[in-house]
Design a protein around this motif. Structure first.
Motif, PDB file in Angstrom:
ATOM      1  N   GLY A  90       0.538  -1.426   0.091  1.00 12.08           N
ATOM      2  CA  GLY A  90       0.004  -0.014   0.028  1.00 12.08           C
ATOM      3  C   GLY A  90       0.478   1.411  -0.024  1.00 12.08           C
ATOM      4  O   GLY A  90       0.080   2.246  -0.645  1.00 12.08           O
ATOM      5  N   PRO A  91       1.970   1.377   0.706  1.00  6.95           N
ATOM      6  CA  PRO A  91       2.694   2.612   0.559  1.00  6.95           C
ATOM      7  C   PRO A  91       3.041   3.250  -0.801  1.00  6.95           C
ATOM      8  O   PRO A  91       3.562   4.386  -0.658  1.00  6.95           O
ATOM      9  CB  PRO A  91       3.734   2.516   1.533  1.00  6.95           C
ATOM     10  CG  PRO A  91       3.810   1.184   1.773  1.00  6.95           C
ATOM     11  CD  PRO A  91       2.680   0.425   1.444  1.00  6.95           C
ATOM     12  N   VAL A  92       3.342   2.148  -1.785  1.00  2.00           N
ATOM     13  CA  VAL A  92       3.789   2.712  -3.047  1.00  2.00           C
ATOM     14  C   VAL A  92       2.722   2.407  -4.001  1.00  2.00           C
ATOM     15  O   VAL A  92       2.063   1.086  -3.951  1.00  2.00           O
ATOM     16  CB  VAL A  92       5.098   1.993  -3.363  1.00  2.00           C
ATOM     17  CG1 VAL A  92       5.588   2.305  -4.747  1.00  2.00           C
ATOM     18  CG2 VAL A  92       6.181   2.500  -2.270  1.00  2.00           C
ATOM     19  N   ALA A 140       9.998  -1.465  19.784  1.00  2.00           N
ATOM     20  CA  ALA A 140       9.241  -2.245  20.988  1.00  2.00           C
ATOM     21  C   ALA A 140       7.697  -2.111  20.643  1.00  2.00           C
ATOM     22  O   ALA A 140       6.944  -2.956  21.214  1.00  2.00           O
ATOM     23  CB  ALA A 140       9.521  -1.263  22.134  1.00  2.00           C
ATOM     24  N   HIS A 141       7.225  -0.884  20.092  1.00  2.00           N
ATOM     25  CA  HIS A 141       5.605  -0.797  20.001  1.00  2.00           C
ATOM     26  C   HIS A 141       5.031  -1.981  18.970  1.00  2.00           C
ATOM     27  O   HIS A 141       4.163  -2.783  19.169  1.00  2.00           O
ATOM     28  CB  HIS A 141       5.340   0.464  19.465  1.00  2.00           C
ATOM     29  CG  HIS A 141       3.784   1.002  19.269  1.00  2.00           C
ATOM     30  ND1 HIS A 141       3.286   0.682  17.995  1.00  2.00           N
ATOM     31  CD2 HIS A 141       3.003   0.953  20.231  1.00  2.00           C
ATOM     32  CE1 HIS A 141       1.901   1.013  18.223  1.00  2.00           C
ATOM     33  NE2 HIS A 141       1.835   1.331  19.618  1.00  2.00           N
ATOM     34  N   ARG A 142       5.838  -2.055  17.916  1.00  2.00           N
ATOM     35  CA  ARG A 142       5.559  -3.339  17.098  1.00  2.00           C
ATOM     36  C   ARG A 142       5.727  -4.649  17.649  1.00  2.00           C
ATOM     37  O   ARG A 142       4.614  -5.490  17.583  1.00  2.00           O
ATOM     38  CB  ARG A 142       6.543  -3.169  15.999  1.00  2.00           C
ATOM     39  CG  ARG A 142       6.172  -4.144  14.564  1.00  2.00           C
ATOM     40  CD  ARG A 142       7.386  -4.152  13.579  1.00  2.00           C
ATOM     41  NE  ARG A 142       7.472  -2.762  13.107  1.00  2.00           N
ATOM     42  CZ  ARG A 142       8.670  -2.183  12.884  1.00  2.00           C
ATOM     43  NH1 ARG A 142       9.832  -2.745  12.928  1.00  2.00           N
ATOM     44  NH2 ARG A 142       8.718  -1.094  12.289  1.00  2.00           N
ATOM     45  N   ASP A 143       6.677  -4.873  18.636  1.00  2.00           N
ATOM     46  CA  ASP A 143       6.803  -6.153  19.120  1.00  2.00           C
ATOM     47  C   ASP A 143       5.545  -6.394  20.215  1.00  2.00           C
ATOM     48  O   ASP A 143       5.189  -7.448  20.458  1.00  2.00           O
ATOM     49  CB  ASP A 143       8.356  -6.299  20.108  1.00  2.00           C
ATOM     50  CG  ASP A 143       9.280  -6.533  19.046  1.00  2.00           C
ATOM     51  OD1 ASP A 143       9.313  -6.580  17.911  1.00  2.00           O
ATOM     52  OD2 ASP A 143      10.392  -6.179  19.563  1.00  2.00           O
ATOM     53  N   LEU A 200      -1.838  -5.267   7.960  1.00  2.00           N
ATOM     54  CA  LEU A 200      -2.604  -3.884   8.289  1.00  2.00           C
ATOM     55  C   LEU A 200      -1.863  -3.160   9.139  1.00  2.00           C
ATOM     56  O   LEU A 200      -1.691  -1.702   9.059  1.00  2.00           O
ATOM     57  CB  LEU A 200      -3.951  -4.289   8.971  1.00  2.00           C
ATOM     58  CG  LEU A 200      -4.693  -4.976   8.025  1.00  2.00           C
ATOM     59  CD1 LEU A 200      -6.166  -5.545   8.678  1.00  2.00           C
ATOM     60  CD2 LEU A 200      -5.010  -4.088   6.732  1.00  2.00           C
ATOM     61  N   ARG A 201      -1.133  -3.517  10.274  1.00  2.00           N
ATOM     62  CA  ARG A 201      -0.250  -2.809  11.387  1.00  2.00           C
ATOM     63  C   ARG A 201       0.811  -2.281  10.562  1.00  2.00           C
ATOM     64  O   ARG A 201       1.238  -0.999  10.704  1.00  2.00           O
ATOM     65  CB  ARG A 201       0.097  -3.610  12.437  1.00  2.00           C
ATOM     66  CG  ARG A 201      -0.408  -3.209  13.469  1.00  2.00           C
ATOM     67  CD  ARG A 201      -0.005  -3.873  14.977  1.00  2.00           C
ATOM     68  NE  ARG A 201       1.095  -4.983  14.960  1.00  2.00           N
ATOM     69  CZ  ARG A 201       0.430  -6.185  14.713  1.00  2.00           C
ATOM     70  NH1 ARG A 201      -0.676  -6.331  14.862  1.00  2.00           N
ATOM     71  NH2 ARG A 201       1.551  -7.246  14.652  1.00  2.00           N
ATOM     72  N   ASP A 202       1.438  -2.843   9.629  1.00  2.00           N
ATOM     73  CA  ASP A 202       2.717  -2.496   8.941  1.00  2.00           C
ATOM     74  C   ASP A 202       1.961  -1.090   8.132  1.00  2.00           C
ATOM     75  O   ASP A 202       2.733  -0.075   7.835  1.00  2.00           O
ATOM     76  CB  ASP A 202       3.121  -3.350   7.891  1.00  2.00           C
ATOM     77  CG  ASP A 202       3.919  -4.524   8.685  1.00  2.00           C
ATOM     78  OD1 ASP A 202       4.274  -4.259   9.730  1.00  2.00           O
ATOM     79  OD2 ASP A 202       4.338  -5.509   8.139  1.00  2.00           O
ATOM     80  N   CYS A 203       0.850  -1.077   7.197  1.00  2.00           N
ATOM     81  CA  CYS A 203       0.380  -0.116   6.567  1.00  2.00           C
ATOM     82  C   CYS A 203       0.103   0.863   7.219  1.00  2.00           C
ATOM     83  O   CYS A 203       0.317   2.248   6.836  1.00  2.00           O
ATOM     84  CB  CYS A 203      -0.758  -0.728   5.787  1.00  2.00           C
ATOM     85  SG  CYS A 203      -0.645  -1.830   4.734  1.00  2.00           S
ATOM     86  N   GLN A 224       0.865   6.228  11.943  1.00  2.00           N
ATOM     87  CA  GLN A 224       1.285   6.145  13.494  1.00  2.00           C
ATOM     88  C   GLN A 224       2.502   7.068  13.511  1.00  2.00           C
ATOM     89  O   GLN A 224       2.305   8.044  14.796  1.00  2.00           O
ATOM     90  CB  GLN A 224       1.620   4.967  14.101  1.00  2.00           C
ATOM     91  CG  GLN A 224       0.245   3.991  14.093  1.00  2.00           C
ATOM     92  CD  GLN A 224       0.716   2.453  14.209  1.00  2.00           C
ATOM     93  OE1 GLN A 224       1.909   2.091  14.198  1.00  2.00           O
ATOM     94  NE2 GLN A 224      -0.382   1.494  14.364  1.00  2.00           N
ATOM     95  N   HIS A 225       3.435   6.949  13.028  1.00  2.00           N
ATOM     96  CA  HIS A 225       4.394   7.769  13.125  1.00  2.00           C
ATOM     97  C   HIS A 225       4.049   9.312  12.894  1.00  2.00           C
ATOM     98  O   HIS A 225       4.615  10.408  13.629  1.00  2.00           O
ATOM     99  CB  HIS A 225       5.706   7.454  11.981  1.00  2.00           C
ATOM    100  CG  HIS A 225       6.957   8.155  11.968  1.00  2.00           C
ATOM    101  ND1 HIS A 225       7.760   7.772  12.759  1.00  2.00           N
ATOM    102  CD2 HIS A 225       7.318   9.334  11.675  1.00  2.00           C
ATOM    103  CE1 HIS A 225       8.947   8.688  12.772  1.00  2.00           C
ATOM    104  NE2 HIS A 225       8.448   9.473  12.111  1.00  2.00           N
TER     105      HIS A 225
END
Length: 191
Positions: free
Chosen positions: A11-13, A87-90, A111-114, A119-120
């Motif tokens: 999705g980011p590209v 740490a948040h991802r983990d 979905l979290r990666d997208c 989030q950033h």
């Protein structure tokens, strides 16, 4: 080339035949759709983890919450600390790791990666001053290991949705009510 192709799939590209690749346009509509999908999938996976996770999984949830609570979110320069991102991802990955379905975990992770760029941005720009993110994570962790399915999934839902709401408010403050321009403007401020 392989990495860009993978990013296009996530999705980011955007990929255009005969034209190549370009950074995807980020919009409030896309963010809200992504948030809805994340809430549906992640709360389902968390419910399954609460039902099927074992004692080792519970210990991992508490350990990841402890590590996250002791990892500063921001650097001294006022930017998101890469160690916090990891740490948040983990932590979020561990919450869902007890669900017993690698496919469900993979969908939630995708979905979290997208959502990670959104989030950033939310952490960098849409600072929600009264928010205590560490307390939110601890509440999710405690309700999870207490096997409080309703309380844990509600806390996770609110956690995800609050991040989105903060970014939407920030974007709308930049450019009024034009959703697509608002996030495009936010993207320019980030770069």
């Amino acid at each position: 080339r392989e990495a860009v192709t993978r990013l296009a799939g996530e999705g980011p590209v955007d990929a255009s035949p005969q034209r190549g690749f370009a950074v995807a346009t980020l919009t409030i509509d896309d963010l809200q759709d992504l948030t809805r999908a994340r809430v549906l999938i992640e709360t389902l996976a968390l419910s399954e983890s609460i039902k099927f996770g074992d004692l080792a999984w519970e210990a991992s949830v508490l350990a990841k919450d402890h590590a996250l609570a002791h990892t500063p979110m921001m650097t001294s320069a006022g930017h998101v600390d890469p160690a916090f991102t990891v740490a948040h991802r983990d932590f979020h990955h561990t919450l869902l790791a007890g669900c017993g379905s690698s496919r469900l975990e993979d969908i939630a992770t995708g979905l979290r990666d997208c959502a990670e760029l959104y989030q950033h941005w939310s952490q960098e720009f849409a600072r929600d001053a009264p928010r205590d993110i560490a307390a939110e994570h601890t509440t999710i962790a405690q309700r999870t290991v207490a096997r409080d399915e309703v309380g844990a999934t509600q806390a996770l839902r609110e956690h995800i949705e609050r991040t989105t709401a903060a970014l939407v408010r920030y974007a709308e403050q930049l450019d009024g009510i034009d959703d697509e321009r608002a996030l495009a403007s936010a993207a320019r401020h980030l770069c």
